[in-house]
Design an enzyme around this catalytic site. Structure first.
Site: not given
Length: 463
Positions: A137-138, A370-371
Site C-alpha cells: 500500500g502506501g 535519432g539515438a
C-alpha cells in the site's frame, strides 16, 4: 524497537544517532496498542554517515506490522521538515504493511502528508528508501517517490496488495517473492535501484552512494584529490577491431574511472544502458553508457526511462554527466511502437535538453540516427563532445542505408572528421588520452552557470 535501533546504528557512524520524538504515542493507545506503544512503531532521528549529517526513520514491524497511523506518519513528516531546514538527505528503513486500518482516514491522511513532503523535497534533498521486509500500500508509494529504492534479496518485497488479499479477491495463489520480490522490481519493473544479498552489504552500499551525491540542491558533489596516472593504454584494447563484434562497455567505464571504481545503479534492469557514478581525476561524475552486450546497446522503452530519470536526478544535484556512446539507434519493431517508444524515447530527449549541469559526450564506436541526437549531442546541449578514431556518426547504419538507397556508393560518410568539420565534435582523441581530456573538460566546466531562460513554472515532460 531495539532491533531497528541496532540496524540504524550499523548504518550510521558510531554513536552518532540521536533519536527524536521517542515518546510519541497514538491517541488510540489502548488494548493492542497499549503495550510497547511508545514511539508509535517508528524511530526517527538524525546521525552522521562518513561525517555527513543525515535524517533517518525506521519502521518497527513488530509493532502493529509496522503499519502507519496518525502519529507514526506525523513523526516521519516532521523529520522531513527538519531535513529540509538543515539541507540534509533522508533515509527511510521501511518495513510496513501500509495504513493502520484501526485508525481509518487519520492513517490515510498521514500518508498524504508524507507523499506531499516526498514531492515538495524532490530535487532539494536526496531521498533514499531501504526496504527491509514486506511492504504494501502506501508503504511502497512513498519509496516510489524517492530517488533511490534499495532492496535485500530474499527479504524485501513491495506490492500494492499483498498475496492474501489477492487470493481472496481473485483466487490467485502467489508467494510474496514472486509478487514483489527483488527479481520483479530489480529486473522487470524498474522500481528498485540497488539490490544486495544482506542488510550489512546494503548499508555499506548506502555509505558508498552518499560519497557521490551532495547534501542538497545548493551544494556540489565532493571532489577528492587524485594523484594517480591519467594516461591509460588499456583503453585502446577495449573495443574489438571488427565493427560488428560485441564487447562489454563496463570494461571501458572501469578503465575511465579512478581506481576502476564504478558505482552502478539499476544494474540488472534495462541492461542495454548503464548508469552510475564514478570519478575521473578526482572529479565526481555520473555515467550514462550504451551496453553493446545487450540488444547491441540500442535504446528501447525501459532504457529510455532508466536513463532519463537518472539524468534528471543528476541535474537536480549538480552532478556532471558523461555519456559514452555506442548506439545503433532506437530499437524498432511493432511491440516497441505499440508500447510507446516514441513517448518514452522523448523522455530521454527531454531530460538531456533540460539538464543544465556540465554535459560531456564520448563517441567510442557507432552513433546512428535519432539515438545519436538523443544521447547528448551538441544540438541537444552537450558542452563538449569527443570521439575516438573508431567512431562512426551517420543518419543510420549500413544495413538501413542498403535497404533504402539503391546506390550506396553515394551514401553519407560516417567518418567522425565529417561531424568534426561541422563543429558537431570538438575533438577526435586517442583513447589512451581520454581520462586526461575528461579531467580537463570537467575542470573547465566547473564554473558553468545555470541559466534561467524562462519564467515558466515547469515544462511538460512526456510521462
Amino acid at each position: 524497537m531495539d532491533k531497528m535501533r541496532e540496524k540504524i546504528r550499523i548504518l550510521c557512524d558510531q554513536d552518532s544517532f540521536e533519536e527524536i520524538n521517542a515518546f510519541v504515542t497514538s491517541r488510540m493507545s489502548q488494548g493492542v496498542y497499549k503495550q510497547n506503544s511508545m514511539g508509535d512503531g517508528v524511530i526517527t532521528g538524525y546521525a552522521t554517515i562518513a561525517n555527513r549529517k543525515v535524517f533517518i526513520y525506521g519502521q518497527d514491524f513488530t509493532f502493529c506490522g509496522g503499519s502507519l497511523g496518525e502519529m507514526h506518519g506525523k513523526k516521519i513528516a516532521h523529520l522531513y521538515e527538519l531535513a529540509e531546514k538543515c539541507g540534509s538527505p533522508v533515509i527511510g528503513l521501511i518495513h510496513s504493511g501500509g495504513a493502520r486500518i484501526n485508525e481509518g482516514v487519520l492513517a490515510l491522511d498521514s500518508y498524504g502528508h508524507i507523499f506531499r513532503k516526498n514531492v515538495e523535497l524532490s530535487g532539494k534533498i536526496p531521498q533514499i528508501s531501504i526496504i527491509l521486509g514486506p511492504c504494501a500500500g502506501g508503504a511502497v508509494y512513498s519509496p516510489a517517490l524517492t530517488d533511490f529504492v534499495c532492496m535485500v534479496e530474499n527479504q524485501s518485497q513491495m506490492f500494492i496488495t499483498g498475496p492474501k488479499v489477492i487470493e481472496v479477491i481473485s483466487g490467485e495463489k502467489i508467494i510474496a517473492n514472486d509478487l514483489g520480490g527483488t527479481n520483479i522490481h530489480a529486473n522487470s519493473s524498474g522500481v528498485c535501484h540497488l539490490v544486495r544479498e544482506s542488510e550489512e552489504e546494503m548499508f555499506h552500499s548506502i555509505q558508498q552512494l552518499l560519497e557521490y551525491i551532495p547534501q542538497n540542491h545548493q551544494e556540489y558533489p565532493r571532489n577528492i584529490e587524485y594523484i594517480g596516472e591519467l594516461y591509460n593504454e588499456m583503453l585502446e584494447a577495449c573495443i574489438p577491431y571488427e565493427k560488428n563484434k560485441t564487447y562489454d562497455m563496463r570494461n571501458i567505464v572501469l578503465e575511465l574511472m579512478d581506481n576502476h571504481r564504478f558505482f552502478e545503479i539499476q544494474a540488472t534492469y534495462a541492461k542495454n544502458i548503464m548508469i552510475g557514478f564514478g570519478r575521473v581525476g578526482g572529479h565526481t561524475i555520473a555515467i550514462v553508457a550504451n551496453q553493446p552486450k545487450y540488444r547491441a546497446g540500442g535504446i528501447d522503452i525501459d532504457a529510455s526511462d532508466k536513463a532519463a530519470r537518472f539524468i534528471r536526478f543528476c541535474d537536480c544535484f549538480n552532478i556532471p554527466i558523461l555519456t559514452i556512446i555506442d548506439v545503433p539507434g532506437f530499437i524498432p519493431g511493432q511491440q516497441q511502437e505499440a508500447l510507446g517508444i516514441i513517448r518514452h524515447g522523448a523522455k530521454l530527449l527531454y531530460a538531456y535538453a533540460e539538464a543544465t549541469v556540465p554535459k560531456i559526450s564520448l563517441v567510442v564506436r557507432k552513433a546512428y540516427g535519432g539515438a545519436y541526437v538523443a544521447l547528448n549531442s551538441k544540438s541537444i546541449g552537450a558542452d563538449m563532445v569527443f570521439a575516438w578514431p573508431t567512431a562512426e556518426i551517420s543518419v543510420m547504419g549500413p544495413q538501413g542505408l542498403q535497404a533504402i538507397m539503391k546506390d550506396t556508393k553515394n551514401s553519407p560518410d560516417s567518418d567522425p572528421m565529417i561531424a568534426a568539420s561541422y563543429g558537431l565534435i570538438d575533438e577526435i582523441i586517442n583513447p589512451n588520452e581520454t581520462r586526461r581530456k575528461l579531467k580537463s573538460a570537467l575542470m573547465c566546466l566547473q564554473t558553468k552557470s545555470n541559466p534561467q531562460k524562462h519564467s515558466k513554472k515547469h515544462g511538460n515532460i512526456p510521462l
